[in-house]
Design a protein around this motif. Structure first.
Motif, PDB file in Angstrom:
ATOM      1  N   GLY A  94      -3.433 -73.867 -15.346  1.00  0.00           N
ATOM      2  CA  GLY A  94      -4.039 -74.694 -16.381  1.00  0.00           C
ATOM      3  C   GLY A  94      -5.168 -74.006 -17.113  1.00  0.00           C
ATOM      4  O   GLY A  94      -5.696 -74.550 -18.084  1.00  0.00           O
ATOM      5  N   GLU A  95      -5.559 -72.809 -16.670  1.00  0.00           N
ATOM      6  CA  GLU A  95      -6.580 -72.043 -17.369  1.00  0.00           C
ATOM      7  C   GLU A  95      -5.909 -70.923 -18.169  1.00  0.00           C
ATOM      8  O   GLU A  95      -4.827 -70.445 -17.802  1.00  0.00           O
ATOM      9  CB  GLU A  95      -7.590 -71.460 -16.395  1.00  0.00           C
TER      10      GLU A  95
ATOM     11  N   THR B 130     -15.211 -72.855  -9.549  1.00  0.00           N
ATOM     12  CA  THR B 130     -15.102 -72.317 -10.905  1.00  0.00           C
ATOM     13  C   THR B 130     -13.891 -72.866 -11.650  1.00  0.00           C
ATOM     14  O   THR B 130     -13.626 -72.447 -12.774  1.00  0.00           O
ATOM     15  CB  THR B 130     -14.994 -70.779 -10.869  1.00  0.00           C
ATOM     16  N   TYR B 131     -13.154 -73.801 -11.034  1.00  0.00           N
ATOM     17  CA  TYR B 131     -11.920 -74.286 -11.648  1.00  0.00           C
ATOM     18  C   TYR B 131     -12.227 -75.284 -12.768  1.00  0.00           C
ATOM     19  O   TYR B 131     -13.088 -76.158 -12.634  1.00  0.00           O
ATOM     20  CB  TYR B 131     -11.018 -74.942 -10.594  1.00  0.00           C
ATOM     21  N   LYS B 132     -11.500 -75.150 -13.861  1.00  0.00           N
ATOM     22  CA  LYS B 132     -11.774 -75.909 -15.082  1.00  0.00           C
ATOM     23  C   LYS B 132     -11.564 -77.401 -14.913  1.00  0.00           C
ATOM     24  O   LYS B 132     -12.329 -78.213 -15.438  1.00  0.00           O
ATOM     25  CB  LYS B 132     -10.879 -75.382 -16.210  1.00  0.00           C
ATOM     26  N   TYR B 133     -10.508 -77.797 -14.186  1.00  0.00           N
ATOM     27  CA  TYR B 133     -10.117 -79.197 -14.155  1.00  0.00           C
ATOM     28  C   TYR B 133     -10.427 -79.876 -12.821  1.00  0.00           C
ATOM     29  O   TYR B 133      -9.586 -80.574 -12.249  1.00  0.00           O
ATOM     30  CB  TYR B 133      -8.641 -79.339 -14.512  1.00  0.00           C
TER      31      TYR B 133
ATOM     32  N   ALA C 234      -1.177 -70.578 -20.177  1.00  0.00           N
ATOM     33  CA  ALA C 234      -1.714 -69.220 -20.364  1.00  0.00           C
ATOM     34  C   ALA C 234      -0.786 -68.357 -21.217  1.00  0.00           C
ATOM     35  O   ALA C 234      -1.256 -67.550 -22.027  1.00  0.00           O
ATOM     36  CB  ALA C 234      -1.946 -68.561 -19.007  1.00  0.00           C
ATOM     37  N   ALA C 235       0.516 -68.510 -21.067  1.00  0.00           N
ATOM     38  CA  ALA C 235       1.459 -67.709 -21.844  1.00  0.00           C
ATOM     39  C   ALA C 235       1.398 -68.085 -23.315  1.00  0.00           C
ATOM     40  O   ALA C 235       1.339 -67.221 -24.200  1.00  0.00           O
ATOM     41  CB  ALA C 235       2.873 -67.883 -21.302  1.00  0.00           C
ATOM     42  N   HIS C 236       1.410 -69.385 -23.602  1.00  0.00           N
ATOM     43  CA  HIS C 236       1.417 -69.824 -24.999  1.00  0.00           C
ATOM     44  C   HIS C 236       0.098 -69.502 -25.702  1.00  0.00           C
ATOM     45  O   HIS C 236       0.095 -69.017 -26.837  1.00  0.00           O
ATOM     46  CB  HIS C 236       1.682 -71.326 -25.079  1.00  0.00           C
ATOM     47  N   VAL C 237      -1.019 -69.752 -25.038  1.00  0.00           N
ATOM     48  CA  VAL C 237      -2.325 -69.519 -25.659  1.00  0.00           C
ATOM     49  C   VAL C 237      -2.532 -68.031 -25.937  1.00  0.00           C
ATOM     50  O   VAL C 237      -3.069 -67.647 -26.986  1.00  0.00           O
ATOM     51  CB  VAL C 237      -3.448 -70.078 -24.773  1.00  0.00           C
ATOM     52  N   ASN C 238      -2.098 -67.167 -25.014  1.00  0.00           N
ATOM     53  CA  ASN C 238      -2.339 -65.731 -25.166  1.00  0.00           C
ATOM     54  C   ASN C 238      -1.304 -65.026 -26.045  1.00  0.00           C
ATOM     55  O   ASN C 238      -1.641 -64.047 -26.720  1.00  0.00           O
ATOM     56  CB  ASN C 238      -2.396 -65.058 -23.790  1.00  0.00           C
ATOM     57  N   TRP C 239      -0.067 -65.496 -26.050  1.00  0.00           N
ATOM     58  CA  TRP C 239       0.994 -64.808 -26.792  1.00  0.00           C
ATOM     59  C   TRP C 239       1.461 -65.572 -28.023  1.00  0.00           C
ATOM     60  O   TRP C 239       2.074 -64.977 -28.913  1.00  0.00           O
ATOM     61  CB  TRP C 239       2.195 -64.535 -25.883  1.00  0.00           C
TER      62      TRP C 239
ATOM     63  N   GLY D 194       0.855 -74.190  -4.166  1.00  0.00           N
ATOM     64  CA  GLY D 194      -0.449 -73.746  -3.683  1.00  0.00           C
ATOM     65  C   GLY D 194      -1.560 -74.247  -4.574  1.00  0.00           C
ATOM     66  O   GLY D 194      -1.324 -74.829  -5.648  1.00  0.00           O
ATOM     67  N   SER D 195      -2.791 -74.016  -4.143  1.00  0.00           N
ATOM     68  CA  SER D 195      -3.965 -74.525  -4.835  1.00  0.00           C
ATOM     69  C   SER D 195      -4.032 -74.020  -6.273  1.00  0.00           C
ATOM     70  O   SER D 195      -3.876 -72.825  -6.534  1.00  0.00           O
ATOM     71  CB  SER D 195      -5.228 -74.123  -4.079  1.00  0.00           C
ATOM     72  N   ARG D 196      -4.299 -74.931  -7.173  1.00  0.00           N
ATOM     73  CA  ARG D 196      -4.342 -74.616  -8.591  1.00  0.00           C
ATOM     74  C   ARG D 196      -5.453 -73.631  -8.948  1.00  0.00           C
ATOM     75  O   ARG D 196      -5.393 -72.973 -10.001  1.00  0.00           O
ATOM     76  CB  ARG D 196      -4.534 -75.909  -9.394  1.00  0.00           C
ATOM     77  N   CYS D 197      -6.457 -73.517  -8.083  1.00  0.00           N
ATOM     78  CA  CYS D 197      -7.592 -72.649  -8.388  1.00  0.00           C
ATOM     79  C   CYS D 197      -7.308 -71.176  -8.096  1.00  0.00           C
ATOM     80  O   CYS D 197      -8.087 -70.306  -8.478  1.00  0.00           O
ATOM     81  CB  CYS D 197      -8.832 -73.104  -7.625  1.00  0.00           C
ATOM     82  N   TYR D 198      -6.198 -70.864  -7.404  1.00  0.00           N
ATOM     83  CA  TYR D 198      -5.856 -69.469  -7.132  1.00  0.00           C
ATOM     84  C   TYR D 198      -5.558 -68.736  -8.450  1.00  0.00           C
ATOM     85  O   TYR D 198      -5.091 -69.328  -9.433  1.00  0.00           O
ATOM     86  CB  TYR D 198      -4.599 -69.369  -6.271  1.00  0.00           C
ATOM     87  N   GLY D 199      -5.761 -67.431  -8.451  1.00  0.00           N
ATOM     88  CA  GLY D 199      -5.389 -66.603  -9.590  1.00  0.00           C
ATOM     89  C   GLY D 199      -4.028 -65.971  -9.355  1.00  0.00           C
ATOM     90  O   GLY D 199      -3.900 -65.094  -8.496  1.00  0.00           O
TER      91      GLY D 199
END
Length: 458
Positions: free
Chosen positions: A298-299, A310-313, A345-350, A445-450
């Motif tokens: 989601g980031e 540090t997670y946004k949501y 992340a794919a749509h926002v960056n590409w 898994g946890s949404r906060c992982y990278g």
């Protein structure tokens, strides 16, 4: 007085039991519990221990499964089994298991036979080692004749008996046809033609009205089959196509030139013959082997530290989600289960039509009927070469590991790729493709992982 002492004793025991349910600085007793995912069981050497004591956890996989890791609240804490650790707080551990691909099972092939109306069929063996010979026998009924053996509609032989070498589990169909006279008025002519880009055949060119005929289209390299037409009208998109003939008919197989690679908004894609086209590299990378950036679910930007703080949501922990939540236990319910494009992340960056894949699209990629997965090293980077069984095109997924806090884990040995789908059972988790050198699967898994992102486009 006796009754008073008895009641006092019960009260002391009750208070003692209450003290066993938690562990803090003032309370030295900790509770250790274990649960397990599908595929095995887990045990702990102790349930109640003093803070600072060691406990050993043991995971026992069922047959056909392997132990993967221990997690606490969705975080991976160890891949050791047994796992000995020092307990400082009451904790619940989860043992995760995954199905094992057995080389012994891979070498065994199932052989089955079916037949059309007009006869029966048998195989000399129904389960053999890959590379073994099997003999198929077709027995027509009176008034019928054997025509051919087919696999998935494709003609493989007209021999009867038919002896062949088996290299994969296969179902064979014996086709029979009524014996007819050339003078019969019910005879029908069947012919096939084709457009540029391929050839076509019919299993029979002259049949009795009411008989079945199988049409097969074979595209040339760089082309794909589109449809069958009769007098310009589309009759089927199936290939092979089995049809009941009631009159003399000419069928046309139509082909179209393939475009197997392309560019969308400045980024390359590969057509694997699936429902979406897959990017040739990870978001943030410039080559197929590049790890690229890591994103929390989601980031849309990479960062130095990945965690709930540090997670946004969320508001600092996994039980305070502020977006994408279906259960009030995890935060504010909005019943959103798929990432919006503004959080993708794919749509926002590409840009363009790029986006993160849905869980179903990752499962389509993992389906062994669609693609083969080969663990390999490409330009000194470990990962999987995923090759389409439909057109032979491929992509490379590097084992880029994942980020938690400021650390990178399992790079070179495991890959973790986000989907855009929320986990159905826990709103603090999201779905991802998970692989190691001997297993490919799906996890949450946890949404906060990278994790890594491999984009798709329509």
């Amino acid at each position: 007085m006796k009754h008073l002492k008895y009641l006092t004793g019960i009260l002391i025991m009750a208070l003692s039991l209450i003290s066993f349910t938690s562990c803090s600085e003032d309370d030295e007793i900790c509770v250790v519990s274990v649960i397990s995912g599908f595929g095995g069981t887990a045990t702990t050497s102790e349930v109640y221990v003093m803070s600072g004591s060691e406990v050993t956890l043991v995971a026992t996989p069922k047959e056909g499964y392997r132990f993967v890791n221990w997690t606490v609240n969705g975080y991976i804490v160890s891949k050791n089994n047994p796992y000995t650790l020092t307990i400082t707080a009451s904790t619940q551990f989860k043992a995760t298991f995954q199905r094992v691909i057995s080389s012994e099972d891979e070498d065994m092939c199932e052989v089955s036979v079916i037949s059309s109306e007009g006869g029966t069929a048998t195989a000399s063996e129904t389960r053999v080692m890959s590379g073994s010979e099997v003999t198929l026998v077709a027995t027509p009924k009176e008034g019928y004749r054997f025509v051919n053996w087919t696999v998935n509609g494709y003609i493989v032989s007209k021999n009867n008996p038919y002896t062949l070498t088996i290299t994969a589990s296969t179902q064979f169909k014996a086709t029979f046809q009524r014996v007819i006279s050339s003078e019969d008025e019910d005879m029908c002519e069947v012919s096939v033609i084709s457009s540029e880009g391929g050839t076509a055949t019919a299993s029979e060119s002259r049949v009795m009205s009411g008989s079945e005929v199988t049409l097969t289209a074979s595209p040339k390299k760089g082309y794909h089959f589109v449809n069958w037409t009769v007098n310009g009208e589309k009759v089927s998109t199936k290939n092979p196509y089995t049809v009941t003939i009631t009159s003399s008919t000419q069928f046309k197989a139509n082909f179209k030139k393939e475009i197997s690679t392309g560019v969308e908004n400045g980024h390359n894609w590969v057509d694997l013959g699936l429902s979406v086209k897959w990017a040739t590299c990870n978001v943030g990378a410039t080559t197929p082997e590049g790890y690229g950036n890591y994103y929390a679910w989601g980031e849309t930007k990479p960062k130095s530290t990945y965690g709930w703080s540090t997670y946004k949501y969320c508001n600092g922990d996994r039980y305070s989600m502020t977006k994408y939540c279906t259960n009030s236990e995890y935060g504010i319910v909005d019943n959103k289960t798929v990432l919006e494009l503004s959080d993708d992340a794919a749509h926002v960056n590409w840009g363009g039509s790029w986006r993160m894949p849905k869980k179903a699209e990752q499962e389509e990629l993992m389906d062994t009927d669609n693609c083969t997965w080969e663990w390999t090293t490409q330009n000194e980077v470990n990962g999987y070469k995923v090759t389409s069984k439909k057109n032979g095109n491929s992509i490379f997924l590097p084992a880029a590991g994942y980020r938690n806090n400021s650390n990178l884990y399992y790079a070179g040995s495991n890959g973790y790729y986000w989907s855009r789908s929320l986990d159905a059972s826990s709103s603090s988790d999201a779905c991802y493709l998970d692989f190691g050198s001997s297993v490919v699967g799906w996890s949450n898994g946890s949404r906060c992982y990278g994790l890594s992102v491999r984009a798709v486009c329509e």
